[in-house]
Write a protein that holds these residues in place. Sequence first.
Motif, PDB file in Angstrom:
ATOM      1  N   ARG A 183       2.835  28.174  -4.350  1.00 14.64           N
ATOM      2  CA  ARG A 183       3.191  27.106  -5.288  1.00 14.64           C
ATOM      3  C   ARG A 183       3.960  25.989  -4.589  1.00 14.64           C
ATOM      4  NH1 ARG A 183       2.115  27.965 -10.257  1.00 14.64           N
ATOM      5  NH2 ARG A 183       3.751  26.639 -11.129  1.00 14.64           N
ATOM      6  N   LEU A 184       4.729  26.357  -3.564  1.00 13.53           N
ATOM      7  CA  LEU A 184       5.455  25.333  -2.807  1.00 13.53           C
ATOM      8  C   LEU A 184       4.483  24.468  -2.017  1.00 13.53           C
ATOM      9  CD1 LEU A 184       8.501  24.667  -2.400  1.00 13.53           C
ATOM     10  CD2 LEU A 184       8.333  25.876  -0.231  1.00 13.53           C
ATOM     11  N   GLY A 185       3.487  25.084  -1.389  1.00  8.97           N
ATOM     12  CA  GLY A 185       2.520  24.323  -0.613  1.00  8.97           C
ATOM     13  C   GLY A 185       1.661  23.419  -1.468  1.00  8.97           C
ATOM     14  N   HIS A 186       1.115  23.957  -2.556  1.00 11.72           N
ATOM     15  CA  HIS A 186       0.298  23.137  -3.445  1.00 11.72           C
ATOM     16  C   HIS A 186       1.155  22.085  -4.149  1.00 11.72           C
ATOM     17  CE1 HIS A 186      -3.638  25.274  -3.382  1.00 11.72           C
ATOM     18  NE2 HIS A 186      -2.882  26.256  -2.917  1.00 11.72           N
ATOM     19  N   GLY A 187       2.418  22.405  -4.432  1.00 10.86           N
ATOM     20  CA  GLY A 187       3.304  21.412  -5.032  1.00 10.86           C
ATOM     21  C   GLY A 187       3.609  20.267  -4.099  1.00 10.86           C
ATOM     22  N   ALA A 188       3.728  20.555  -2.796  1.00 16.06           N
ATOM     23  CA  ALA A 188       3.953  19.486  -1.826  1.00 16.06           C
ATOM     24  C   ALA A 188       2.762  18.546  -1.781  1.00 16.06           C
ATOM     25  CB  ALA A 188       4.211  20.086  -0.444  1.00 16.06           C
ATOM     26  N   ALA A 189       1.559  19.116  -1.784  1.00 13.19           N
ATOM     27  CA  ALA A 189       0.370  18.274  -1.751  1.00 13.19           C
ATOM     28  C   ALA A 189       0.300  17.384  -2.984  1.00 13.19           C
ATOM     29  CB  ALA A 189      -0.880  19.144  -1.649  1.00 13.19           C
ATOM     30  N   ALA A 190       0.630  17.946  -4.154  1.00 16.26           N
ATOM     31  CA  ALA A 190       0.578  17.157  -5.386  1.00 16.26           C
ATOM     32  C   ALA A 190       1.673  16.103  -5.423  1.00 16.26           C
ATOM     33  CB  ALA A 190       0.692  18.086  -6.595  1.00 16.26           C
ATOM     34  N   THR A 191       2.898  16.486  -5.072  1.00 14.83           N
ATOM     35  CA  THR A 191       4.030  15.555  -5.148  1.00 14.83           C
ATOM     36  C   THR A 191       3.888  14.426  -4.134  1.00 14.83           C
ATOM     37  OG1 THR A 191       5.465  17.350  -5.889  1.00 14.83           O
ATOM     38  CG2 THR A 191       6.532  15.368  -5.049  1.00 14.83           C
ATOM     39  N   VAL A 192       3.630  14.778  -2.874  1.00 18.57           N
ATOM     40  CA  VAL A 192       3.526  13.757  -1.833  1.00 18.57           C
ATOM     41  C   VAL A 192       2.267  12.911  -2.024  1.00 18.57           C
ATOM     42  CG1 VAL A 192       3.373  13.365   0.658  1.00 18.57           C
ATOM     43  CG2 VAL A 192       4.849  15.168  -0.238  1.00 18.57           C
ATOM     44  N   GLY A 193       1.179  13.532  -2.491  1.00 17.48           N
ATOM     45  CA  GLY A 193      -0.032  12.755  -2.756  1.00 17.48           C
ATOM     46  C   GLY A 193       0.179  11.723  -3.853  1.00 17.48           C
ATOM     47  N   THR A 194       0.842  12.127  -4.932  1.00 17.77           N
ATOM     48  CA  THR A 194       1.146  11.174  -6.005  1.00 17.77           C
ATOM     49  C   THR A 194       2.089  10.089  -5.516  1.00 17.77           C
ATOM     50  OG1 THR A 194       0.896  12.963  -7.620  1.00 17.77           O
ATOM     51  CG2 THR A 194       1.981  10.955  -8.370  1.00 17.77           C
ATOM     52  N   ALA A 195       3.069  10.477  -4.687  1.00 16.80           N
ATOM     53  CA  ALA A 195       3.994   9.479  -4.137  1.00 16.80           C
ATOM     54  C   ALA A 195       3.262   8.478  -3.255  1.00 16.80           C
ATOM     55  CB  ALA A 195       5.101  10.173  -3.347  1.00 16.80           C
ATOM     56  N   ALA A 196       2.255   8.941  -2.516  1.00 13.66           N
ATOM     57  CA  ALA A 196       1.482   8.025  -1.676  1.00 13.66           C
ATOM     58  C   ALA A 196       0.728   7.009  -2.529  1.00 13.66           C
ATOM     59  CB  ALA A 196       0.507   8.820  -0.803  1.00 13.66           C
ATOM     60  N   LEU A 197       0.167   7.451  -3.652  1.00 17.41           N
ATOM     61  CA  LEU A 197      -0.514   6.514  -4.554  1.00 17.41           C
ATOM     62  C   LEU A 197       0.460   5.498  -5.140  1.00 17.41           C
ATOM     63  CD1 LEU A 197      -2.937   8.934  -6.457  1.00 17.41           C
ATOM     64  CD2 LEU A 197      -3.491   7.353  -4.600  1.00 17.41           C
ATOM     65  N   VAL A 198       1.659   5.965  -5.504  1.00 20.38           N
ATOM     66  CA  VAL A 198       2.675   5.049  -6.039  1.00 20.38           C
ATOM     67  C   VAL A 198       3.079   4.024  -4.993  1.00 20.38           C
ATOM     68  CG1 VAL A 198       5.043   4.912  -6.895  1.00 20.38           C
ATOM     69  CG2 VAL A 198       3.521   6.700  -7.741  1.00 20.38           C
ATOM     70  N   CYS A 199       3.282   4.460  -3.753  1.00 17.08           N
ATOM     71  CA  CYS A 199       3.655   3.531  -2.679  1.00 17.08           C
ATOM     72  C   CYS A 199       2.539   2.531  -2.411  1.00 17.08           C
ATOM     73  CB  CYS A 199       3.990   4.307  -1.409  1.00 17.08           C
ATOM     74  SG  CYS A 199       5.549   5.223  -1.494  1.00 17.08           S
ATOM     75  N   ALA A 200       1.278   2.986  -2.486  1.00 12.44           N
ATOM     76  CA  ALA A 200       0.155   2.063  -2.273  1.00 12.44           C
ATOM     77  C   ALA A 200       0.103   1.012  -3.370  1.00 12.44           C
ATOM     78  CB  ALA A 200      -1.149   2.846  -2.210  1.00 12.44           C
ATOM     79  N   ALA A 201       0.313   1.440  -4.636  1.00 14.89           N
ATOM     80  CA  ALA A 201       0.315   0.480  -5.735  1.00 14.89           C
ATOM     81  C   ALA A 201       1.479  -0.500  -5.603  1.00 14.89           C
ATOM     82  CB  ALA A 201       0.390   1.220  -7.071  1.00 14.89           C
ATOM     83  N   SER A 202       2.656  -0.008  -5.221  1.00 12.85           N
ATOM     84  CA  SER A 202       3.812  -0.887  -5.029  1.00 12.85           C
ATOM     85  C   SER A 202       3.564  -1.862  -3.882  1.00 12.85           C
ATOM     86  CB  SER A 202       5.060  -0.053  -4.746  1.00 12.85           C
ATOM     87  OG  SER A 202       5.343   0.824  -5.818  1.00 12.85           O
ATOM     88  N   LEU A 203       2.869  -1.402  -2.844  1.00 10.65           N
ATOM     89  CA  LEU A 203       2.559  -2.280  -1.713  1.00 10.65           C
ATOM     90  C   LEU A 203       1.643  -3.423  -2.134  1.00 10.65           C
ATOM     91  CD1 LEU A 203       2.433  -2.999   1.312  1.00 10.65           C
ATOM     92  CD2 LEU A 203       0.610  -1.300   1.545  1.00 10.65           C
ATOM     93  N   LEU A 204       0.600  -3.112  -2.886  1.00 13.08           N
ATOM     94  CA  LEU A 204      -0.304  -4.166  -3.342  1.00 13.08           C
ATOM     95  C   LEU A 204       0.415  -5.166  -4.243  1.00 13.08           C
ATOM     96  CD1 LEU A 204      -3.524  -2.074  -4.108  1.00 13.08           C
ATOM     97  CD2 LEU A 204      -3.069  -3.528  -2.126  1.00 13.08           C
ATOM     98  N   LEU A 205       1.236  -4.661  -5.157  1.00 15.29           N
ATOM     99  CA  LEU A 205       1.984  -5.563  -6.041  1.00 15.29           C
ATOM    100  C   LEU A 205       2.974  -6.411  -5.248  1.00 15.29           C
ATOM    101  CD1 LEU A 205       2.548  -6.439  -8.941  1.00 15.29           C
ATOM    102  CD2 LEU A 205       4.219  -4.586  -9.109  1.00 15.29           C
ATOM    103  N   ALA A 206       3.608  -5.810  -4.254  1.00 12.48           N
ATOM    104  CA  ALA A 206       4.579  -6.555  -3.440  1.00 12.48           C
ATOM    105  C   ALA A 206       3.898  -7.662  -2.651  1.00 12.48           C
ATOM    106  CB  ALA A 206       5.306  -5.601  -2.505  1.00 12.48           C
ATOM    107  N   LEU A 207       2.703  -7.400  -2.117  1.00 11.90           N
ATOM    108  CA  LEU A 207       1.993  -8.431  -1.363  1.00 11.90           C
ATOM    109  C   LEU A 207       1.581  -9.588  -2.271  1.00 11.90           C
ATOM    110  CD1 LEU A 207      -0.269  -6.259   0.977  1.00 11.90           C
ATOM    111  CD2 LEU A 207       1.820  -7.503   1.569  1.00 11.90           C
TER     112      LEU A 207
END
Length: 580
Positions: free
Chosen positions: A375-399
Motif C-alpha cells: 500500500r505504501l508503494g502504490h500510494g507513492a505512485a498515486a500521490t506523486v503521480g497526481t502531484a506531477a499532474l498538478v505541477c504540470a497544470a500550474s506550470l502551464l498556467l504560470a507560463l
Amino acid sequence: MTAPASGFRAGAARTLALAAVVAAVGLLPWYSGRDPALTVLRARSAEQEPTAEALAAVRVGLGLDAGPAALLADWVSGLARGDLGTSWVSGADVLPAVTAGLRVSLGLMGAALTVALAVAAALVAPVLVRGRGTSGAVAAMLAAVPEFLLATVALVVGAVWLGWFPAAGWQGPAHLVLPAVSLGVPAGGLLGRLAADALPAALDERWAELWRAAGVTRARIAGAALRRVLPPLVPQAGLVVVGLTGGAVAVETVFAVPGIGRTALGAARSQDLPLLQGSVLALLLLGLAVGGACALVRHRLLGPGLRDAGLTLPAPRPPRAGPALPLALAAVLFGVTGWGLLRDPYVLDTAARLAPPSYAHPLGTDGLGRDVLARLGHGAAATVGTAALVCAASLLLALLLGFAPRAASGVSDIANALPPVIAGILVAAAYGPGTGGAALAVALVSWPPLAAHAAALVQEVRASGFLLAQRAIGAGPVWVLTRHVLPSVAGPVARHALLRLPGTALALASLGFLGLGAQPPAPEWGLLLDESRAYVERAPWAALAPAAALAVLAALAVSAAAYGASARTTRSRKAPARVR
C-alpha cells in the motif's frame, strides 16, 4: 505608470478577487454537485422517502429554487444583518457555532504563535551571537514538516506512549500543549529560517562594520540587525499566521479540538453548507484582519522616513547544496515504491491482521490484513503521480500568466493567502471528496510562485539587448516569442515546478489525511496515516511506515529547494562571463 495609480490598480484587483471569493462562498449551495435537499431531508427525517415531491419541498424551503442571483442577494443581506443562516443539519443558528469555534481556534493559534516565537528565537540566537549559524538547515526541516504528520507523531509519543498529555478534547491547559506544539513548530521553523537567512547579510552591511569599528557592543549591533530585518519579515509572519488556519484543520481533527477548522471540515463532510459558509467566511475575515494588522505593524516599524520608500530584506547569502542529498532521498523513495509496486495492495488476510514486520510482510500489515509495503508503494505512485499532474497544470498556467502579471495580481494574492486545506474543503463541499477534487484544490493555490517567477523572467528577457537586436533586424513577434522568450522562460520555470513536486505531494497527502482526497480502499499516504491512527497503540508500524515516508518526502522538498537555489545562484554568477 505612477506609484499611486499602480497602488490603486493593485488594490482594485485584490478587492475584485476577494469579492469573487466571497461570491463563490455565497453561491456554494447553488453550484454544489450534490443535491443539498437530499442531505437536509435525511438529517430531518431518516425514515422519510426521498421522493421528488419531498425533495422539491425542501428546495423551496431552503430557497434553492430562486436562482443564483436571488440566493446570493439573500445571503449577502443576511450578512449585513449579522445573520449567517440556519444549519441544515441541526436547525440551529450558524453564528453561535461559528463564534464558539473561532474563539477556540484563536486560543489555539495564540498558543501556537507563542511556541513559534520560541522556536524562531532559538534558531536565530546562534546567528545573533556568532554572526553566522547553521540553523538555516534545521529551520528549513522544521518548516517542511506537515502539521498533520507532526500532530500524529505528537499524539503517538506524547499521549499514547508516554501518557504525559491528554490525547483529545479541550478542557484545560494540558489539552492545549500537543496541538500548540504541532502547529507552532513548523511556523517557528519558517520564521526562524527567514530571519536566519537575512540576519548574516544585515550584519555584513556597511553600518554594522562602522558600529563595530566604533566599539559598539555586540548585543546592541545584534539588536539593531534584528530591528533592520523585522519590517520586511512582518508580512511573511502574517502569511504564517494565515497558514495556521489551514494547519489548524488537521491538528484540530487529530486532537478533537472544537475549533473553526474542525467545524468547517465537519460541515463539508455532512453537506451542512450554511455552517460551512459561515466557517469559511470567518477564516477569510481572520486572514484579512491579520494582513491589516501586519501592514500596520510594518508601517510603524518603518517610521516616517522609510514609509514611502519601503524596505526590503538584505539579500541572503547563497546556499551551498549539491545534488547528492536530494538524489539519495529520491532513490530511497523510488526503491520503496518499486518494491511495493510488485505486491498487491488490496489482498485481505484476516488471519494476519496487524501482523508485525516479517519476511512475508516487511513492513507488517494493517487492520484488514493488507500488506503495508504494497500500500505504501502504490500510494507513492498515486500521490506523486497526481502531484506531477498538478505541477504540470500550474506550470502551464504560470507560463500564460507570466505575460500578463497585472491581470492575475489580485487573484494571486488571494490564492497565496488561501491554504490548500481550505480550498480542499470548498471543493469537497461542491463536488465531493476524491483524488480529482484534491488535485483541483491544490492546483488552485499552487500556481502563484511559478507565475511570479515566469513574470520576472519575461520582464528580464524583454529588456535584454539581444532581443532588441532581433527586433532591429526585422524579427516578427511570433519568431521572438517562440525562439527566444519562451525557451528562456520555460526551462527555469519548469525546473522550479519540478522542485515544488515534493511539497505538492505533501499538500495532497494532507487532504487525503483529512478525508478530502483519495477514498478507501485506495492506497494513498495521507489516507494510510489516517487509517492507522485507530490502532496505533497495538500496531505502531502501520503508522510509522507512512509517517517515515512523508518525513523523507519533506526532507526531499527541503533539499531539492536548497539545491535549486544554489544552482540558480551559480548560473547567475556565470551568466555575465558567458555574455562577454
